[in-house]
Design a protein around this motif. Sequence first.
Motif, PDB file in Angstrom:
ATOM      1  N   TYR A 110     -64.113 -63.232 -62.081  1.00 25.94           N
ATOM      2  CA  TYR A 110     -63.148 -63.677 -61.073  1.00 25.94           C
ATOM      3  C   TYR A 110     -61.836 -64.092 -61.736  1.00 25.94           C
ATOM      4  CZ  TYR A 110     -60.872 -66.722 -57.715  1.00 25.94           C
ATOM      5  OH  TYR A 110     -59.946 -67.313 -56.913  1.00 25.94           O
ATOM      6  N   ARG A 111     -61.924 -64.846 -62.796  1.00 25.53           N
ATOM      7  CA  ARG A 111     -60.710 -65.312 -63.477  1.00 25.53           C
ATOM      8  C   ARG A 111     -59.965 -64.174 -64.153  1.00 25.53           C
ATOM      9  NH1 ARG A 111     -61.901 -71.224 -66.135  1.00 25.53           N
ATOM     10  NH2 ARG A 111     -62.307 -72.276 -64.167  1.00 25.53           N
ATOM     11  N   TYR A 112     -60.666 -63.120 -64.516  1.00 24.26           N
ATOM     12  CA  TYR A 112     -60.021 -61.966 -65.137  1.00 24.26           C
ATOM     13  C   TYR A 112     -59.127 -61.237 -64.142  1.00 24.26           C
ATOM     14  CZ  TYR A 112     -59.438 -57.713 -67.872  1.00 24.26           C
ATOM     15  OH  TYR A 112     -58.904 -56.662 -68.565  1.00 24.26           O
ATOM     16  N   PHE A 113     -59.536 -61.184 -62.879  1.00 23.25           N
ATOM     17  CA  PHE A 113     -58.790 -60.416 -61.892  1.00 23.25           C
ATOM     18  C   PHE A 113     -57.938 -61.260 -60.945  1.00 23.25           C
ATOM     19  CE2 PHE A 113     -61.999 -57.196 -62.934  1.00 23.25           C
ATOM     20  CZ  PHE A 113     -61.149 -56.146 -63.216  1.00 23.25           C
ATOM     21  N   TYR A 143     -51.730 -60.150 -65.286  1.00 20.58           N
ATOM     22  CA  TYR A 143     -52.524 -59.783 -64.115  1.00 20.58           C
ATOM     23  C   TYR A 143     -51.972 -58.526 -63.447  1.00 20.58           C
ATOM     24  CZ  TYR A 143     -55.310 -63.992 -64.386  1.00 20.58           C
ATOM     25  OH  TYR A 143     -56.193 -64.959 -64.798  1.00 20.58           O
ATOM     26  N   VAL A 144     -50.646 -58.366 -63.432  1.00 21.53           N
ATOM     27  CA  VAL A 144     -50.042 -57.140 -62.886  1.00 21.53           C
ATOM     28  C   VAL A 144     -50.510 -55.931 -63.689  1.00 21.53           C
ATOM     29  CG1 VAL A 144     -47.862 -55.894 -62.598  1.00 21.53           C
ATOM     30  CG2 VAL A 144     -48.036 -58.260 -61.853  1.00 21.53           C
ATOM     31  N   GLN A 145     -50.497 -56.058 -65.009  1.00 23.60           N
ATOM     32  CA  GLN A 145     -50.947 -54.946 -65.852  1.00 23.60           C
ATOM     33  C   GLN A 145     -52.415 -54.619 -65.611  1.00 23.60           C
ATOM     34  OE1 GLN A 145     -50.082 -56.245 -69.802  1.00 23.60           O
ATOM     35  NE2 GLN A 145     -47.946 -55.585 -69.708  1.00 23.60           N
ATOM     36  N   ARG A 146     -53.241 -55.634 -65.461  1.00 20.48           N
ATOM     37  CA  ARG A 146     -54.672 -55.399 -65.217  1.00 20.48           C
ATOM     38  C   ARG A 146     -54.884 -54.639 -63.921  1.00 20.48           C
ATOM     39  NH1 ARG A 146     -56.788 -61.426 -66.812  1.00 20.48           N
ATOM     40  NH2 ARG A 146     -56.519 -61.172 -69.048  1.00 20.48           N
ATOM     41  N   TRP A 147     -54.216 -55.083 -62.857  1.00 23.71           N
ATOM     42  CA  TRP A 147     -54.413 -54.432 -61.565  1.00 23.71           C
ATOM     43  C   TRP A 147     -53.821 -53.030 -61.549  1.00 23.71           C
ATOM     44  CZ3 TRP A 147     -57.708 -55.375 -57.874  1.00 23.71           C
ATOM     45  CH2 TRP A 147     -58.277 -56.637 -57.804  1.00 23.71           C
ATOM     46  N   LEU A 148     -52.686 -52.839 -62.224  1.00 25.80           N
ATOM     47  CA  LEU A 148     -52.134 -51.484 -62.306  1.00 25.80           C
ATOM     48  C   LEU A 148     -53.063 -50.559 -63.078  1.00 25.80           C
ATOM     49  CD1 LEU A 148     -48.315 -52.057 -62.932  1.00 25.80           C
ATOM     50  CD2 LEU A 148     -49.396 -51.023 -60.932  1.00 25.80           C
ATOM     51  N   ALA A 149     -53.618 -51.050 -64.173  1.00 24.96           N
ATOM     52  CA  ALA A 149     -54.539 -50.235 -64.972  1.00 24.96           C
ATOM     53  C   ALA A 149     -55.777 -49.870 -64.173  1.00 24.96           C
ATOM     54  CB  ALA A 149     -54.923 -50.974 -66.247  1.00 24.96           C
ATOM     55  N   TRP A 150     -56.347 -50.837 -63.452  1.00 26.27           N
ATOM     56  CA  TRP A 150     -57.529 -50.540 -62.639  1.00 26.27           C
ATOM     57  C   TRP A 150     -57.184 -49.591 -61.501  1.00 26.27           C
ATOM     58  CZ3 TRP A 150     -62.392 -50.772 -63.744  1.00 26.27           C
ATOM     59  CH2 TRP A 150     -62.833 -51.662 -64.709  1.00 26.27           C
ATOM     60  N   GLY A 151     -55.995 -49.740 -60.911  1.00 24.45           N
ATOM     61  CA  GLY A 151     -55.584 -48.835 -59.844  1.00 24.45           C
ATOM     62  C   GLY A 151     -55.437 -47.412 -60.332  1.00 24.45           C
ATOM     63  N   VAL A 152     -54.803 -47.239 -61.484  1.00 23.00           N
ATOM     64  CA  VAL A 152     -54.653 -45.894 -62.053  1.00 23.00           C
ATOM     65  C   VAL A 152     -56.007 -45.326 -62.451  1.00 23.00           C
ATOM     66  CG1 VAL A 152     -53.708 -44.633 -64.036  1.00 23.00           C
ATOM     67  CG2 VAL A 152     -52.279 -46.249 -62.785  1.00 23.00           C
ATOM     68  N   PHE A 153     -56.871 -46.166 -63.032  1.00 21.22           N
ATOM     69  CA  PHE A 153     -58.203 -45.717 -63.428  1.00 21.22           C
ATOM     70  C   PHE A 153     -59.004 -45.221 -62.233  1.00 21.22           C
ATOM     71  CE2 PHE A 153     -62.720 -46.901 -63.913  1.00 21.22           C
ATOM     72  CZ  PHE A 153     -63.063 -46.007 -64.920  1.00 21.22           C
ATOM     73  N   PHE A 154     -59.024 -45.995 -61.153  1.00 25.20           N
ATOM     74  CA  PHE A 154     -59.780 -45.581 -59.974  1.00 25.20           C
ATOM     75  C   PHE A 154     -59.154 -44.366 -59.289  1.00 25.20           C
ATOM     76  CE2 PHE A 154     -61.870 -49.795 -60.070  1.00 25.20           C
ATOM     77  CZ  PHE A 154     -63.178 -49.356 -59.956  1.00 25.20           C
ATOM     78  N   TYR A 155     -57.833 -44.273 -59.320  1.00 24.03           N
ATOM     79  CA  TYR A 155     -57.179 -43.095 -58.738  1.00 24.03           C
ATOM     80  C   TYR A 155     -57.556 -41.841 -59.519  1.00 24.03           C
ATOM     81  CZ  TYR A 155     -53.625 -40.156 -56.625  1.00 24.03           C
ATOM     82  OH  TYR A 155     -52.979 -39.154 -55.946  1.00 24.03           O
TER      83      TYR A 155
END
Length: 107
Positions: free
Chosen positions: A11-14, A48-60
Amino acid sequence: MQELPFLTLLYRYFFFGWLFRDVNRGNMFERAAAWRYNREQARWLPTYVQRWLAWGVFFYALGGAVEILLDSPVMSMLFYVPSALSVPITAVTAAAWIGLRALPGPL
């Protein structure tokens, strides 16, 4: 030092809400101190922006791979939806970072 459970760490990671203090509680001095603390903690928001962008690109990319390789648009939806949800979370995080940097503190 006490170890945190895995789900708490995840939770704290995201999500970054645990980093900040409520600026609507207390007297004027406590609110000002909370605002200063929040401004200092805002340095973590680009992470946190970088984490969410990376996960978004990964899932896409994963959704695209599933759609092309398995020819299954329905199964690829399972990956496109988390990718799409990462966009508003990234936008809110970026807006919070800009707001904490640009706005004046409470009076």
